[in-house]
Design a protein around this motif. Sequence first.
Motif, short mmCIF file in Angstrom:
data_model
loop_
_atom_site.label_atom_id
_atom_site.label_comp_id
_atom_site.label_asym_id
_atom_site.label_seq_id
_atom_site.Cartn_x
_atom_site.Cartn_y
_atom_site.Cartn_z
N ILE A 373 0.87 -1.18 0.00
CA ILE A 373 0.00 0.00 0.00
C ILE A 373 0.91 1.23 0.00
O ILE A 373 1.85 1.31 0.80
N SER A 374 0.61 2.19 -0.85
CA SER A 374 1.49 3.36 -0.96
C SER A 374 1.46 4.17 0.34
O SER A 374 0.46 4.17 1.08
N ALA A 375 2.57 4.87 0.60
CA ALA A 375 2.64 5.71 1.80
C ALA A 375 1.54 6.77 1.79
O ALA A 375 0.94 7.08 2.81
N GLU A 376 1.29 7.27 0.61
CA GLU A 376 0.24 8.29 0.48
C GLU A 376 -1.12 7.73 0.91
O GLU A 376 -1.87 8.37 1.64
N ARG A 377 -1.43 6.53 0.46
CA ARG A 377 -2.70 5.91 0.82
C ARG A 377 -2.73 5.59 2.32
O ARG A 377 -3.77 5.73 2.97
N ASP B 49 2.44 -0.93 -9.37
CA ASP B 49 3.17 0.10 -10.11
C ASP B 49 4.67 -0.22 -10.10
O ASP B 49 5.09 -1.28 -9.60
N ALA B 50 5.46 0.69 -10.62
CA ALA B 50 6.90 0.43 -10.75
C ALA B 50 7.55 0.19 -9.39
O ALA B 50 8.57 -0.49 -9.29
N GLN B 55 -2.16 -0.70 -7.37
CA GLN B 55 -3.05 0.24 -8.05
C GLN B 55 -4.33 -0.54 -8.33
O GLN B 55 -4.29 -1.54 -9.04
N ASN B 56 -5.43 -0.07 -7.80
CA ASN B 56 -6.59 -0.93 -7.80
C ASN B 56 -7.85 -0.22 -8.25
O ASN B 56 -8.23 0.81 -7.68
N ASN B 57 -8.51 -0.75 -9.26
CA ASN B 57 -9.89 -0.33 -9.54
C ASN B 57 -10.75 -1.55 -9.90
O ASN B 57 -11.70 -1.46 -10.66
N ALA B 58 -10.36 -2.69 -9.35
CA ALA B 58 -11.13 -3.91 -9.60
C ALA B 58 -12.51 -3.78 -8.97
O ALA B 58 -12.70 -3.05 -8.00
#
Lengths: 825, 209
Positions: A373-377, B49-50, B55-58
């Motif tokens: 999970i990204s730090a931003e999220r 992502d890289a 990244q999720n829109n399921a």
Amino acid sequence: MSNQKTCMTRRTFTKAAGALGGLAVVGAGLSAEAALFEGAVPLAHADGEETIHWSQCNVNCGGNCIFQWHSKDGKALYMETDNIGDPDFQSRACLRGRTMRRWLNSPDRLLYPMKRVGKRGEGKFERISWDEAIDTIVDALQRTISQYGNDAIFTIYATGMYSTTGNPSQRLLNCLGGSLTRFYDYSTNMMSAAMPYMFGSAENLTEEGAHVTLGVPASVYSPYDNVNASSFTEAEAHSDLVVMFGNSPAETRMGGLNMVWDFARVREAVEARGGQIINIDYRLNETSAGYAHEWQPIRTGTDAALCAALAHEWITGGKVDKALMDTYCVGYDEDTMPESARGQHKSYVDYIMGTGYDMVEKTPEWAAPITQISAERIRELADIIASAEAPFICQGWGSQRHTNGETTTRAITMLPLLLGKWGLPGTNTGQREAEPPVYLVGSIPAGDNPVEVSIPCYQWANAVDHGTQMTPTNAGVKGGPLTNDIKFIWNYAGNCITNQHGDINMTHDLLQDESKCEFILVWDTVMTDSAKYADILLPDAMRSEQMNMQTQGYAEYYTGLVVGSAAQEPPAECRSSYDVMAEIADRFGKREEFTEGRTQEEWIEYLYEQGREAAPELPSFEDMKEQGVYKTKLAPSIGLEDFRRDPAANPVATPSGKIEIYSETLDKLNDEWELPEGDVIHPIPLFEPGFQGYGSVTDEYPLYCSGFHYKGRTHSSFGFIPELEAVARQQVWINPADAEPRGIKDRDQCRVKSPDGQIQIEAHVTPRIIPGTIGIPQGAWHEANMDGDRLDTGGCVNTLTKYRPTPLGKGNGPAHSMIVEVTKA
Amino acid sequence: MTEYGFYFDSTRCTGCRTCEMACKDYKDTSVDFNYRKVYDLEGGSCSLDADGLVQNNAYCYHVSLSCNHCEDPACAKVCPTTAMHKDEETGLVLVDDTKCIGCGYCHMACPYNAPKVNREAGYSVKCDGCKDRVADGLDPMCVTACPLRALEFGDFAELESRYPDAQVGNIAPLPEKGLTNPHLLIKECRDAQPTGDMTVKVSNTLEVM
């Protein structure tokens, strides 16, 4: 049951395929041949006299949903469910319960007592008489007791029968001098072991229930009450945010009065207040079907890392009320550390801020690569949760069913503690939603067990192998070291010998050695994989085939009761287990002690009347038999409400009387216990990867793998019903990012290989799972040539799990912590 | 004359199949054929992502579907013997098994995958709206079974006035409603995609035979 197949012409095939095009995107794999010419003649229900018979589902989803059978000419014709009163207050059976008639009439029913004639696990049996079966069991019991002692007999964990008179096994064995017993369970093993050190343990209570040092009544942790956790109905009434970890009531508590129904109303109420649901899981589970924005994907087994980063944001962002923490908790920071740990940087804040333990600050940037999970999220989540007035933070039992579950389960409870959002309206304690506090009737009492020693439930296989080497400090045994290996396994209505245990290949080898466990008794209705290991296999009558009584289950929040009668007679030589156990008792001269002169029917009346003394609002027994069902609603509850209101008067039963974020007791256990290499008992709820957890994947096993609960089965119960398999196929969930490089397409047959075994299973290539992790529905029936390649074509997840009990609870953490490779079959 | 129909609340449906199994028990259909079926739909993506972050829109949703007892049933239109017919009293689309010759045209014509030929019996079978139960004042078995109370049955005009925000079924994977004017009212969940959307997929094709 009919199952017709016919052929069709080329012409009709083409036309059928064309017609199906009307459904926008039905895939190419749909066989039009099968689609067109299947079906059966409907039964005529309208003619003749039908009689109504009540019973319940008795398997271990915790639901105990209500069956209303319609029978005619001695056969169950069809089922309705609870259709009494307010439609919103009906204990409606789920898809599985609705197939119960297929189970009753299954061609796979065990019909006669049998003895094993092949090797254990081969499934070769020969029909014998009930007399011979009971003689053999009695001989084996006598031999075990005289040669080794009662503590060599073990009643293995088994959950296929929740009914007041359904399983008096322990009572019978207690009449014969007792047996080795177990504690914890396969559902909540890691939390049941770890949480009492944080939220209270009966070990800190006097016999009268008072705190040993504080002298006032204190609350004890349990995953099965409404003291420690709030009810979903409380969330419905007051919450503006629900955060769930590893919890999918739409797949675990599926009946019409189970938590899935409560949760639907929670969502509607929370959304109406402008709030939201956050569903943290490695896959988009059915609870968020239609609400995908609720899904927060996370790498399996890393919930505690997310919790640590959220804590970091709240601590550094000034969201934590330190005075509140100091009032209610021990070990938040240095100020409330116990004497023994002072000045050593062992507090929770030291862990989070990187001033103690691993000396790493638990920033969102630290958690991001672990959780994916990204730090931003993570910062966004921290803001959302901290902004809620009444957040309902909860965990299912999925998060703790990992090798690191003992710390993860506690880490989740830190979230409401840090924000001070617990014990108040609409909030929760981070634990699973509350369960009903009232059970209107009891079961046939087990009596006293003279054997005082007991083992963690998952340790039985070790106790078969080397019980006499197992002690409290090296194996978590209670009541002293074991003086015997397990020589006799008693398995009533359970599938934990292999299928639902762990590491089936290892267990198979262990049990094939008849010099270790000398006798295995299995009692079931169909040939489970565990049943194949029986020396004597007994055919049980189902509850719908006899008089029955049971309360509501634990997967719902109401109080109820069913007294029911047989919808049809048991087939062939199937008998009520109560009657058979009475006969075994008789051979030992203990019939009177076992039965107290009562038949099963008389026990039901006796237990009912006992319950009615405590709950006089219950109807008379005669009326109850007539009406079948009694239900009443419960008021919402708020977890740890009393402790919050007045902590001095209502302490929790930890040594300090406060919530012990830092547990001195655990720290001591870590020093005193002899732990396998790599195992640590942590005093605080930190993130640890755990065995076969984060960071353990290799070139050979590059994917994480987790089990999950599936609609088609309750654990392994119903796993043999073809009608369920047809609409809920056994499939491994795999993300396209993992499937494509492996050349795997949707519905391909795959092999999943772990260091401990290999299964064959159909692929479900889906965006509903996070890349890097695959998910396998647990409970499918193991099917392998154990003398050959051992490839499990049944797709049982426990072919893949390693038998490696967790550090503290010695539990089944590997159930959701595996590393694997997947290949196209 | 009444025109019966179903209301389906897709905001509630968890795809559990209880409706299917309750019907199956009552109607005693064979292992691989159900009068009511639950379609699983899924779309979007969940990728990394890289930096290896998600990244999720399921998304996913479910549609529970039986015969919609349409206003203009395609099955009845193509039936060469009038066996497939709309009941005058109830509007339910029924098979007169004394007339049906088992040709399978109804199955091929129906855009909802509802009727099928039972070859052994020699005629078409399908959801009859539990007409006997309905005549006794009861709801169809599927409706009384739903743990989420996501299904209702009744006079279609009354359902429409009770649920003004619901739409006559026009979400994927259903066909254009104008083909048959189905008596199926749907409360759409957030993730439901419109009829004709070709990005959403039925993900359980093997389970909805």
